[in-house]
Structure formats: structure tokens, C-alpha cells
Design an enzyme around this catalytic site. Structure first.
Site, PDB file in Angstrom:
ATOM      1  N   HIS A 197      42.154  40.374  39.285  1.00  0.00           N
ATOM      2  CA  HIS A 197      42.966  41.212  38.128  1.00  0.00           C
ATOM      3  C   HIS A 197      42.664  42.846  38.222  1.00  0.00           C
ATOM      4  CE1 HIS A 197      38.730  38.888  36.450  1.00  0.00           C
ATOM      5  NE2 HIS A 197      38.408  39.389  37.841  1.00  0.00           N
ATOM      6  N   GLY A 220      30.586  37.505  41.124  1.00  0.00           N
ATOM      7  CA  GLY A 220      31.258  37.424  39.470  1.00  0.00           C
ATOM      8  C   GLY A 220      31.936  36.589  38.894  1.00  0.00           C
ATOM      9  N   GLN A 221      32.236  35.567  39.823  1.00  0.00           N
ATOM     10  CA  GLN A 221      33.559  35.196  39.828  1.00  0.00           C
ATOM     11  C   GLN A 221      33.430  33.461  38.866  1.00  0.00           C
ATOM     12  OE1 GLN A 221      35.517  32.624  43.491  1.00  0.00           O
ATOM     13  NE2 GLN A 221      37.575  32.327  41.971  1.00  0.00           N
ATOM     14  N   SER A 222      33.832  33.781  37.689  1.00  0.00           N
ATOM     15  CA  SER A 222      33.689  32.579  36.837  1.00  0.00           C
ATOM     16  C   SER A 222      34.432  31.271  36.589  1.00  0.00           C
ATOM     17  CB  SER A 222      33.221  32.811  35.488  1.00  0.00           C
ATOM     18  OG  SER A 222      34.691  33.720  34.998  1.00  0.00           O
ATOM     19  N   ASP A 281      43.902  39.146  29.980  1.00  0.00           N
ATOM     20  CA  ASP A 281      42.703  38.783  30.735  1.00  0.00           C
ATOM     21  C   ASP A 281      42.545  37.853  28.445  1.00  0.00           C
ATOM     22  OD1 ASP A 281      40.517  38.742  32.087  1.00  0.00           O
ATOM     23  OD2 ASP A 281      39.665  38.374  30.157  1.00  0.00           O
ATOM     24  N   ILE A 282      41.540  37.049  28.597  1.00  0.00           N
ATOM     25  CA  ILE A 282      41.158  37.125  27.198  1.00  0.00           C
ATOM     26  C   ILE A 282      40.085  38.199  26.512  1.00  0.00           C
ATOM     27  CG2 ILE A 282      41.767  34.952  26.387  1.00  0.00           C
ATOM     28  CD1 ILE A 282      39.004  33.857  26.630  1.00  0.00           C
ATOM     29  N   ASN A 295      37.042  38.917  42.890  1.00  0.00           N
ATOM     30  CA  ASN A 295      36.105  37.830  42.655  1.00  0.00           C
ATOM     31  C   ASN A 295      35.304  36.856  42.662  1.00  0.00           C
ATOM     32  OD1 ASN A 295      34.951  40.307  41.059  1.00  0.00           O
ATOM     33  ND2 ASN A 295      35.225  39.353  38.947  1.00  0.00           N
ATOM     34  N   HIS A 347      42.245  34.249  41.155  1.00  0.00           N
ATOM     35  CA  HIS A 347      42.831  35.476  40.687  1.00  0.00           C
ATOM     36  C   HIS A 347      42.469  36.885  40.958  1.00  0.00           C
ATOM     37  CE1 HIS A 347      38.872  33.905  38.645  1.00  0.00           C
ATOM     38  NE2 HIS A 347      39.208  35.038  38.186  1.00  0.00           N
TER      39      HIS A 347
HETATM   40  P1  AMP Z   1      36.046  36.232  37.494  1.00  0.00           P
HETATM   41  O1  AMP Z   1      35.182  36.445  36.420  1.00  0.00           O
HETATM   42  O2  AMP Z   1      36.436  36.749  38.208  1.00  0.00           O
HETATM   43  O3  AMP Z   1      36.344  34.397  37.381  1.00  0.00           O
HETATM   44  O4  AMP Z   1      37.539  36.005  36.358  1.00  0.00           O
HETATM   45  C1  AMP Z   1      37.569  35.349  35.197  1.00  0.00           C
HETATM   46  C2  AMP Z   1      38.341  35.796  33.928  1.00  0.00           C
HETATM   47  O5  AMP Z   1      39.025  35.134  33.519  1.00  0.00           O
HETATM   48  C3  AMP Z   1      37.231  36.829  32.929  1.00  0.00           C
HETATM   49  O6  AMP Z   1      37.448  37.467  32.746  1.00  0.00           O
HETATM   50  C4  AMP Z   1      37.790  35.574  31.304  1.00  0.00           C
HETATM   51  O7  AMP Z   1      37.779  36.244  30.612  1.00  0.00           O
HETATM   52  C5  AMP Z   1      39.388  35.047  31.569  1.00  0.00           C
HETATM   53  N1  AMP Z   1      39.444  34.098  31.668  1.00  0.00           N
HETATM   54  C6  AMP Z   1      38.716  33.356  30.765  1.00  0.00           C
HETATM   55  N2  AMP Z   1      39.062  32.387  30.423  1.00  0.00           N
HETATM   56  C7  AMP Z   1      41.099  32.373  29.835  1.00  0.00           C
HETATM   57  C8  AMP Z   1      42.276  32.236  29.519  1.00  0.00           C
HETATM   58  N3  AMP Z   1      41.991  31.391  28.254  1.00  0.00           N
HETATM   59  N4  AMP Z   1      43.235  33.092  29.254  1.00  0.00           N
HETATM   60  C9  AMP Z   1      43.052  34.145  29.929  1.00  0.00           C
HETATM   61  N5  AMP Z   1      41.421  35.089  30.787  1.00  0.00           N
HETATM   62  C10 AMP Z   1      40.492  33.418  31.063  1.00  0.00           C
END
Ligand code: AMP
Length: 113
Positions: free
Chosen positions: A101, A92-94, A30-31, A86, A99
């Protein structure tokens, strides 16, 4: 899907710190890590969220969990780790490509915030 961030990682269009991969799934760091180990495990097929998963995805989602286990073992998380999905914006899904975590390397509180 063309405009999906995680599909672009699967296709190699975007770089990510990939730690494991098989025919079905991919794992990368995760970034914005929320724990010393924070890895995302995704199916290579686009599935927007758990809500969009179908019967035909059963094996794919099982493989995803097994890859999460392998990653946790390879990261040395023998004392425990958390696997979080999520589902939906309110949870909190963005990124709308399902995916898991994988979080570990520190004490994890319960319930999560
Ligand atoms: P969620 O909020 O559960 O949808 O998790 C999305 C996750 O993706 C977050 O923890 C972000 O930090 C991670 N994320 C977003 N863009 C990237 C990327 N390019 N490489 C790795 N992780 C990412």
C-alpha cells in the site's frame, strides 16, 4: 492463479485504475482509499504473501519498491508517504497476492492501528 483477484487485474480480466506498470509490477488505485493517495503495488507474478516470497523473488520485490517510489513521486508525495505490507490475516491482509500500500496526502499517525 485463476481465483486470485489481483492476478485477474494483471491478466486484464478485471478492470482497475492502473497508474503505472513495468515488466515486473503493476500499480493501481485502491477501491477503498484510506488516504487522499492510496495505491497498491503488486508483482505480476503471484506471491501469496511476504511469507511465501522466496530467494528467487529478490529482484521482483526490489522492483516493486522502486515502482512504489516512482508512483509516490508521480503523485506529488514529496513531503512523505507510507509503504505498508500487511502479512497474514491478523495483520489485516485480505487479498492473498502480495501488495504494497502506498499511502499519502494526509498526516499519517504512528503507530498504525
Ligand atoms: P489488504 O487488506 O492489505 O490485503 O489490502 C487489500 C486491499 O485491496 C484493500 O485496501 C482493498 O480495498 C483493496 N482492493 C480489493 N479489491 C480491489 C480491487 N478490485 N481494486 C482495487 N483495490 C482493491
Amino acid at each position: 492463479m485463476l481465483d486470485c483477484l489481483f492476478c485477474r487485474i494483471v491478466n486484464g480480466e478485471l478492470r482497475a485504475a492502473v497508474v503505472a506498470e513495468d515488466e515486473w509490477a503493476m500499480a493501481f488505485r485502491d477501491i477503498n482509499p484510506q488516504a487522499p493517495t492510496h495505491i497498491l503495488v503488486i508483482p505480476k507474478k503471484h506471491i501469496g504473501s511476504l511469507d511465501e516470497a522466496a530467494e528467487e523473488d529478490t529482484a521482483r520485490l526490489g522492483r516493486l519498491l522502486l515502482l512504489a517510489k516512482r508512483v509516490a513521486r508521480d503523485e506529488g508525495l514529496a513531503s512523505g508517504y507510507r509503504v505498508v505490507l500487511n502479512n497474514g490475516a491478523a495483520a489485516g491482509q485480505s487479498v492473498f497476492h502480495i501488495h504494497a500500500h502506498v499511502l499519502g496526502g494526509r498526516r499519517l499517525g504512528w503507530p498504525p492501528g
